[in-house]
Design an enzyme around this catalytic site. Structure first.
Site, PDB file in Angstrom:
ATOM      1  N   LYS A   1       0.813  -1.232   0.000  1.00 17.75           N
ATOM      2  CA  LYS A   1       0.000   0.000   0.000  1.00 17.75           C
ATOM      3  C   LYS A   1       0.846   1.284   0.000  1.00 17.75           C
ATOM      4  O   LYS A   1       0.436   2.296  -0.555  1.00 17.75           O
ATOM      5  CB  LYS A   1      -0.954   0.015   1.200  1.00 17.75           C
ATOM      6  CG  LYS A   1      -1.983  -1.110   1.205  1.00 17.75           C
ATOM      7  CD  LYS A   1      -3.140  -0.854   0.260  1.00 17.75           C
ATOM      8  CE  LYS A   1      -4.166  -1.978   0.307  1.00 17.75           C
ATOM      9  NZ  LYS A   1      -5.219  -1.867  -0.702  1.00 17.75           N
TER      10      LYS A   1
ATOM     11  N   GLU B   1      -9.916   5.672   3.509  1.00 19.60           N
ATOM     12  CA  GLU B   1     -10.617   4.559   4.151  1.00 19.60           C
ATOM     13  C   GLU B   1      -9.611   3.442   4.362  1.00 19.60           C
ATOM     14  O   GLU B   1      -8.554   3.435   3.729  1.00 19.60           O
ATOM     15  CB  GLU B   1     -11.745   4.059   3.249  1.00 19.60           C
ATOM     16  CG  GLU B   1     -11.332   3.048   2.168  1.00 19.60           C
ATOM     17  CD  GLU B   1     -10.388   3.616   1.099  1.00 19.60           C
ATOM     18  OE1 GLU B   1     -10.384   4.851   0.912  1.00 19.60           O
ATOM     19  OE2 GLU B   1      -9.659   2.829   0.475  1.00 19.60           O
TER      20      GLU B   1
ATOM     21  N   SER C   1       1.563  -9.729  -0.975  1.00 20.94           N
ATOM     22  CA  SER C   1       1.245  -8.298  -0.816  1.00 20.94           C
ATOM     23  C   SER C   1       1.515  -7.730   0.569  1.00 20.94           C
ATOM     24  O   SER C   1       1.711  -6.519   0.708  1.00 20.94           O
ATOM     25  CB  SER C   1      -0.213  -8.056  -1.209  1.00 20.94           C
ATOM     26  OG  SER C   1      -1.072  -8.889  -0.461  1.00 20.94           O
TER      27      SER C   1
END
Ligand SMILES: Cc1ncc(COP(=O)(O)O)c(C=O)c1O
Length: 400
Positions: A95, A117, A382
């Site tokens: 991210k 969010e 990830s």
């Protein structure tokens, strides 16, 4: 020769075929247009590119390595299994790749605040980190169910100086968190930027987030060639909104490499028991973009469920909808049970504790590997699983 795929899509209005676009009220449309113009400007700017390169190397610790999972490859006795280690990216997931880009853009536009969010809390931690780095205010909206489940990430966000806004509406998970963040952004358009956490939302976010995540694919292609002398046969990644998958797919999209997105089957294929939007959904508009979504009996988003908070979303990035519709990508599903089993397989088998989200992609690789002797599978790992350990141990024990 045709232009590379990434230069062709999306079109200037943010469409990937019929998917994407910007279906928002006029005032948000205006704000999105400003972001689009600013992004187009800085994406070509050598200072911006140099700054982002510096951040990636010295702050994030990129490039992340590719690791050959030798124990699991041996145990499953088929395809070679390789992991792109985004769990080693600063803050423990992919991210941060788009958050640092979004925050740099916010700074360039003179914005003071980042609104976001979060589901699993990884995007929240990453955006809080980016805000701290650039000296910006930060507000993260998170469903109450996820706040309870992903407690370590809530603590991290607060330590990093972010305000965490609990969302108490509906299922109190990711979709409601997006609704709430959008509302907050609407009330503060001049001062803030909505730093969306995946390749979703109105144009230009699906393109912008993909471009920032493409570094994962660029590195992977180069590293894999250097390591093995060839490209992988299959590249796979879990799909919530789809940012880590688009990131790694970007590196191989013009090659003849099979690209497989793995969706969460949760407790089963009945509506409400999973969040496998591409597998079971139909065309619809939500959160400002046209894509494939899971609907209730009307045209509204259906309730969704997955053990992985970061995959618990009733739609998917429009680019995934497009690539799947033209047959360039495939989609597979993995249940909660299979994901949890893979979580323990990778932990005990290789010494890597994966995020529950990433465990879905690992599970898929373990499922297909035995039949694919001689082939090579590259999994986008990830994120790391530290955020999940309390929840896992409470629900599933230590995996003995
Ligand atoms: C580790 C990890 N992987 C994957 C995802 C899913 O997001 P995306 O599909 O945008 O990669 C999340 C979302 O929170 C995450 O934390």
């Amino acid at each position: 020769m045709d232009k590379p795929y990434l230069k062709q899509f999306p079109d200037e209005n943010g469409f990937f075929g019929k998917f994407g676009g910007s279906f928002v009220p006029e005032n948000i449309k205006k704000a999105m247009d400003e972001i689009n113009v600013a992004y187009d400007l800085i994406a070509q700017n050598s200072d911006f590119i140099a700054e982002l390169r510096k951040i990636r190397k010295h702050f994030q610790g990129r490039p992340t390595p590719i690791y050959f999972a030798h124990n699991l490859t041996k145990k499953y006795g088929g395809a070679g299994i390789y992991l792109k280690r985004e769990d080693l990216n600063h803050t423990g997931a992919h991210k941060l790749n788009h958050c640092m880009g979004e925050a740099l853009l916010a700074k360039f536009m003179g914005k003071k605040k980042l609104i976001a969010e979060t589901g699993a809390g990884q995007h929240g931690v990453a955006i809080a980190t980016a805000a701290a780095y650039f000296g910006l205010e930060c507000e993260v909206h998170m469903g109450e169910v996820d706040i309870a489940k992903e407690h370590p990430n809530v603590v991290r966000m607060k330590i990093l100086g972010a305000k965490v806004v609990p969302v108490t509406k509906g299922a109190k998970t990711l979709k409601e968190a997006v609704d709430s963040a959008f509302e907050a952004y609407l009330n503060d358009l001049d001062n803030s930027i909505y730093a969306i956490g995946s390749v979703v939302g109105p144009h230009p976010f699906p393109k912008m987030v993909r471009d920032f995540q493409a570094i994962v694919g660029v590195e992977s292609r180069e590293q894999f060639l250097e390591m093995t002398g060839e490209l992988p046969d299959i590249v796979t990644a879990c799909v919530g909104g789809g940012s880590n998958a688009m990131g790694i797919f970007s590196g191989f999209i013009d090659d003849s490499v099979e690209l497989v997105g793995v969706e969460p089957l949760g407790r089963g294929s009945k509506l409400g028991e999973h969040a496998a939007s591409l597998s079971y959904g139909s065309e619809g508009i939500m959160h400002g973009f046209n894509s494939i979504m899971l609907k209730d009996k009307g045209e509204n988003p259906a309730p969704v469920y997955s053990v992985a908070s970061g995959l618990d979303y009733p739609s998917v990035g429009p680019e995934h909808a497009y690539l799947h519709s033209i047959g360039r990508t495939k989609v597979a599903t993995i249940s909660d049970e299979e994901a949890i089993a893979a979580f323990f397989e990778l932990s005990k088998g290789e010494g890597i504790i994966p995020a529950i989200e990433s465990s879905h992609a690992v599970a898929y690789a373990l499922k297909i590997a035995p039949e694919l002797k001689g082939k090579k599978i590259l999994v986008n790992l990830s994120g790391r699983g530290d955020k999940d350990i309390d929840f896992i141990v409470e629900k599933f024990g230590y995996g003995e």
